[in-house]
Scaffold this motif. Sequence first.
Motif, PDB file in Angstrom:
ATOM      1  N   THR A 168       0.857  -1.190   0.000  1.00 51.54           N
ATOM      2  CA  THR A 168       0.000   0.000   0.000  1.00 51.54           C
ATOM      3  C   THR A 168       0.886   1.230   0.000  1.00 51.54           C
ATOM      4  O   THR A 168       1.780   1.365   0.847  1.00 51.54           O
ATOM      5  CB  THR A 168      -0.901   0.022   1.251  1.00 51.54           C
ATOM      6  OG1 THR A 168      -1.700  -1.166   1.257  1.00 51.54           O
ATOM      7  CG2 THR A 168      -1.798   1.248   1.242  1.00 51.54           C
ATOM      8  N   ALA A 169       0.627   2.121  -0.939  1.00 52.10           N
ATOM      9  CA  ALA A 169       1.432   3.341  -1.023  1.00 52.10           C
ATOM     10  C   ALA A 169       1.145   4.249   0.162  1.00 52.10           C
ATOM     11  O   ALA A 169       0.001   4.371   0.613  1.00 52.10           O
ATOM     12  CB  ALA A 169       1.142   4.071  -2.327  1.00 52.10           C
ATOM     13  N   ASP A 170       2.196   4.878   0.676  1.00 55.80           N
ATOM     14  CA  ASP A 170       2.058   5.866   1.745  1.00 55.80           C
ATOM     15  C   ASP A 170       1.723   7.209   1.090  1.00 55.80           C
ATOM     16  O   ASP A 170       2.581   7.874   0.517  1.00 55.80           O
ATOM     17  CB  ASP A 170       3.378   5.945   2.522  1.00 55.80           C
ATOM     18  CG  ASP A 170       3.295   6.883   3.721  1.00 55.80           C
ATOM     19  OD1 ASP A 170       2.756   7.994   3.568  1.00 55.80           O
ATOM     20  OD2 ASP A 170       3.802   6.512   4.789  1.00 55.80           O
ATOM     21  N   ALA A 171       0.440   7.589   1.180  1.00 56.96           N
ATOM     22  CA  ALA A 171      -0.044   8.771   0.463  1.00 56.96           C
ATOM     23  C   ALA A 171       0.650  10.044   0.943  1.00 56.96           C
ATOM     24  O   ALA A 171       0.892  10.964   0.144  1.00 56.96           O
ATOM     25  CB  ALA A 171      -1.550   8.899   0.624  1.00 56.96           C
ATOM     26  N   THR A 172       0.999  10.096   2.205  1.00 57.83           N
ATOM     27  CA  THR A 172       1.655  11.287   2.744  1.00 57.83           C
ATOM     28  C   THR A 172       3.040  11.446   2.130  1.00 57.83           C
ATOM     29  O   THR A 172       3.442  12.559   1.743  1.00 57.83           O
ATOM     30  CB  THR A 172       1.760  11.196   4.279  1.00 57.83           C
ATOM     31  OG1 THR A 172       0.452  11.031   4.818  1.00 57.83           O
ATOM     32  CG2 THR A 172       2.399  12.451   4.855  1.00 57.83           C
ATOM     33  N   LEU A 173       3.760  10.334   2.032  1.00 54.91           N
ATOM     34  CA  LEU A 173       5.090  10.390   1.425  1.00 54.91           C
ATOM     35  C   LEU A 173       4.999  10.746  -0.058  1.00 54.91           C
ATOM     36  O   LEU A 173       5.765  11.584  -0.549  1.00 54.91           O
ATOM     37  CB  LEU A 173       5.808   9.043   1.580  1.00 54.91           C
ATOM     38  CG  LEU A 173       6.589   8.810   2.870  1.00 54.91           C
ATOM     39  CD1 LEU A 173       7.212   7.416   2.852  1.00 54.91           C
ATOM     40  CD2 LEU A 173       7.674   9.862   3.052  1.00 54.91           C
ATOM     41  N   ARG A 187      15.890  12.463  -1.858  1.00 52.92           N
ATOM     42  CA  ARG A 187      14.558  12.865  -1.412  1.00 52.92           C
ATOM     43  C   ARG A 187      13.657  11.659  -1.126  1.00 52.92           C
ATOM     44  O   ARG A 187      12.645  11.789  -0.446  1.00 52.92           O
ATOM     45  CB  ARG A 187      13.900  13.751  -2.471  1.00 52.92           C
ATOM     46  CG  ARG A 187      14.692  15.009  -2.805  1.00 52.92           C
ATOM     47  CD  ARG A 187      13.950  15.819  -3.865  1.00 52.92           C
ATOM     48  NE  ARG A 187      14.696  17.013  -4.243  1.00 52.92           N
ATOM     49  CZ  ARG A 187      15.426  17.114  -5.344  1.00 52.92           C
ATOM     50  NH1 ARG A 187      15.516  16.095  -6.181  1.00 52.92           N
ATOM     51  NH2 ARG A 187      16.058  18.236  -5.630  1.00 52.92           N
ATOM     52  N   ALA A 188      14.014  10.512  -1.664  1.00 49.28           N
ATOM     53  CA  ALA A 188      13.154   9.338  -1.511  1.00 49.28           C
ATOM     54  C   ALA A 188      13.527   8.486  -0.298  1.00 49.28           C
ATOM     55  O   ALA A 188      12.960   7.412  -0.102  1.00 49.28           O
ATOM     56  CB  ALA A 188      13.211   8.479  -2.779  1.00 49.28           C
ATOM     57  N   LYS A 189      14.440   8.967   0.510  1.00 48.62           N
ATOM     58  CA  LYS A 189      14.909   8.194   1.667  1.00 48.62           C
ATOM     59  C   LYS A 189      13.777   7.875   2.648  1.00 48.62           C
ATOM     60  O   LYS A 189      13.894   6.962   3.459  1.00 48.62           O
ATOM     61  CB  LYS A 189      16.012   8.959   2.409  1.00 48.62           C
ATOM     62  CG  LYS A 189      17.367   9.000   1.705  1.00 48.62           C
ATOM     63  CD  LYS A 189      18.079   7.662   1.792  1.00 48.62           C
ATOM     64  CE  LYS A 189      19.583   7.804   1.526  1.00 48.62           C
ATOM     65  NZ  LYS A 189      19.878   8.231   0.164  1.00 48.62           N
ATOM     66  N   GLY A 190      12.696   8.632   2.585  1.00 44.45           N
ATOM     67  CA  GLY A 190      11.581   8.413   3.508  1.00 44.45           C
ATOM     68  C   GLY A 190      11.002   7.016   3.461  1.00 44.45           C
ATOM     69  O   GLY A 190      10.379   6.570   4.437  1.00 44.45           O
ATOM     70  N   VAL A 191      11.187   6.302   2.355  1.00 41.78           N
ATOM     71  CA  VAL A 191      10.607   4.954   2.258  1.00 41.78           C
ATOM     72  C   VAL A 191      11.397   3.935   3.071  1.00 41.78           C
ATOM     73  O   VAL A 191      10.920   2.813   3.258  1.00 41.78           O
ATOM     74  CB  VAL A 191      10.511   4.469   0.787  1.00 41.78           C
ATOM     75  CG1 VAL A 191       9.624   5.390  -0.026  1.00 41.78           C
ATOM     76  CG2 VAL A 191      11.888   4.322   0.161  1.00 41.78           C
ATOM     77  N   GLU A 192      12.561   4.306   3.571  1.00 42.59           N
ATOM     78  CA  GLU A 192      13.392   3.314   4.269  1.00 42.59           C
ATOM     79  C   GLU A 192      12.711   2.779   5.522  1.00 42.59           C
ATOM     80  O   GLU A 192      12.995   1.677   5.972  1.00 42.59           O
ATOM     81  CB  GLU A 192      14.759   3.905   4.614  1.00 42.59           C
ATOM     82  CG  GLU A 192      15.635   4.210   3.399  1.00 42.59           C
ATOM     83  CD  GLU A 192      15.804   3.015   2.462  1.00 42.59           C
ATOM     84  OE1 GLU A 192      15.934   1.866   2.960  1.00 42.59           O
ATOM     85  OE2 GLU A 192      15.795   3.221   1.230  1.00 42.59           O
ATOM     86  N   ALA A 193      11.803   3.577   6.099  1.00 44.80           N
ATOM     87  CA  ALA A 193      11.109   3.127   7.309  1.00 44.80           C
ATOM     88  C   ALA A 193       9.955   2.171   6.998  1.00 44.80           C
ATOM     89  O   ALA A 193       9.380   1.582   7.916  1.00 44.80           O
ATOM     90  CB  ALA A 193      10.578   4.338   8.073  1.00 44.80           C
ATOM     91  N   LEU A 194       9.609   2.006   5.721  1.00 42.58           N
ATOM     92  CA  LEU A 194       8.459   1.177   5.340  1.00 42.58           C
ATOM     93  C   LEU A 194       8.875  -0.270   5.093  1.00 42.58           C
ATOM     94  O   LEU A 194      10.051  -0.580   4.874  1.00 42.58           O
ATOM     95  CB  LEU A 194       7.821   1.744   4.066  1.00 42.58           C
ATOM     96  CG  LEU A 194       7.343   3.201   4.116  1.00 42.58           C
ATOM     97  CD1 LEU A 194       6.757   3.605   2.769  1.00 42.58           C
ATOM     98  CD2 LEU A 194       6.313   3.404   5.232  1.00 42.58           C
ATOM     99  N   SER A 195       7.890  -1.140   5.064  1.00 41.17           N
ATOM    100  CA  SER A 195       8.133  -2.535   4.685  1.00 41.17           C
ATOM    101  C   SER A 195       8.544  -2.612   3.218  1.00 41.17           C
ATOM    102  O   SER A 195       8.376  -1.650   2.457  1.00 41.17           O
ATOM    103  CB  SER A 195       6.870  -3.368   4.896  1.00 41.17           C
ATOM    104  OG  SER A 195       5.871  -2.980   3.960  1.00 41.17           O
ATOM    105  N   ASP A 196       9.058  -3.769   2.833  1.00 40.42           N
ATOM    106  CA  ASP A 196       9.442  -3.960   1.427  1.00 40.42           C
ATOM    107  C   ASP A 196       8.257  -3.677   0.508  1.00 40.42           C
ATOM    108  O   ASP A 196       8.379  -2.957  -0.494  1.00 40.42           O
ATOM    109  CB  ASP A 196       9.930  -5.393   1.187  1.00 40.42           C
ATOM    110  CG  ASP A 196      11.226  -5.709   1.910  1.00 40.42           C
ATOM    111  OD1 ASP A 196      11.765  -4.809   2.597  1.00 40.42           O
ATOM    112  OD2 ASP A 196      11.697  -6.856   1.787  1.00 40.42           O
ATOM    113  N   GLU A 197       7.100  -4.261   0.845  1.00 33.18           N
ATOM    114  CA  GLU A 197       5.929  -4.132  -0.017  1.00 33.18           C
ATOM    115  C   GLU A 197       5.447  -2.680  -0.082  1.00 33.18           C
ATOM    116  O   GLU A 197       5.180  -2.147  -1.160  1.00 33.18           O
ATOM    117  CB  GLU A 197       4.801  -5.032   0.488  1.00 33.18           C
ATOM    118  CG  GLU A 197       5.085  -6.523   0.420  1.00 33.18           C
ATOM    119  CD  GLU A 197       5.929  -7.047   1.578  1.00 33.18           C
ATOM    120  OE1 GLU A 197       6.223  -8.254   1.585  1.00 33.18           O
ATOM    121  OE2 GLU A 197       6.298  -6.250   2.484  1.00 33.18           O
ATOM    122  N   ASN A 198       5.327  -2.050   1.068  1.00 30.69           N
ATOM    123  CA  ASN A 198       4.809  -0.677   1.091  1.00 30.69           C
ATOM    124  C   ASN A 198       5.821   0.321   0.537  1.00 30.69           C
ATOM    125  O   ASN A 198       5.432   1.312  -0.085  1.00 30.69           O
ATOM    126  CB  ASN A 198       4.403  -0.286   2.511  1.00 30.69           C
ATOM    127  CG  ASN A 198       3.194  -1.064   3.003  1.00 30.69           C
ATOM    128  OD1 ASN A 198       2.533  -1.754   2.228  1.00 30.69           O
ATOM    129  ND2 ASN A 198       2.896  -0.975   4.292  1.00 30.69           N
TER     130      ASN A 198
END
Length: 365
Positions: free
Chosen positions: A220-225, A251-262
């Motif tokens: 599931t995409a993180d809409a805020t990010l 700028r895309a480093k924010g996804v590092e806190a998410l699961s692989d799928e998300n």
Amino acid sequence: MSDRSIVKAIGVISGTSMDGIDVSIVDTDGDTIVRPGPGRTFSYPENLRKTLQALIAEPARAQSEPLEDLEQAVTEAHIAAIRRFMAETGISSAEVKLIGFHGQTVYHRPEVRFTRQLGLGPKVAEALGIDTVYRFRHADVASGGEGAPFVPLYHRALASNLAQPVMILNLGGVGNVTYIDGDVVIAFDTGPASALLDDFVLRRRGLSYDENGQLASSGTADATLVSAFMQNPFFDRPAPKSLDRQDFHARAKGVEALSDENGAATLAEFTIQSVVAALRHVPRAPQRWLVTGGGRRNAHFMRRLHEELGVAVDPVESVGWDGDFIEAQAFGYLAVRSTLNLPLSLPTTTGVPHPMPGGELHRAA
């Protein structure tokens, strides 16, 4: 109908992903007539590929070091690829009038009027005995153009018989579009295409890409990010505009806190929304989108694009083009244009002040 003679030209390019050297051939008058031929992809020697990847990750080195040995190795790899292509397709050097040799981009900073493609055109001409055009982007960048994308005039020739306006979307490492409506050709980079997602799944899963978008479609995409990524001023900048493969990584480093799928879903959605944002910069909504580049094989990308754009979104194969080799064909086409002193780029494709010829011709000895 052009009264120029039709010649056979080989085009060769390795893109920013460095997943191989693409070689193809086209019969063309350098203007309106294009008849694409076969294409092949040949891998870089693994050590050379790793060396290039390491170099691109260090922009200061890519900009300023002499890199003579590496440039020689890149040139030899391209010569070997062209030789293999000709052997496998049964094309003799006597049939080929020109080679369009793009080289390997390692640094691209049009804002400081600098671009660097490794590759020695004179060596290619000498080794293969075929006149060779290279340094395609330099005149454009030196005059203040973005130096990319450089395939739009080939897209225009290919699309001359299609219903228009039509948008050609290339989903490579970076995304770019060509909008074609009669004589109106507008082109620009849209944002990240596969680069962010590829690098993410390599870090997380040790895979070179998200096959068919399976990982992204399972999350599931993180809409805020995604919304934060889309606040980047690049998306509101008027066309034409271009990007380097690395431009969005920090700028895309924010996804590092998410699961692989998300994380994969979030980066994929960033790509989708950056493509949708391209509609801000064209006069009319296109009737149809034709997708080339590796991203056309990502079912998640294609499904989401259709949902967001609301019109047909098809791979370029649906109109008989070969999406694996359009760029290689384009540099064969552009080589012919170069020898005719015809423009390779326009104010509406790269931001040059006027239609810009380019390329340097080296005659075979």
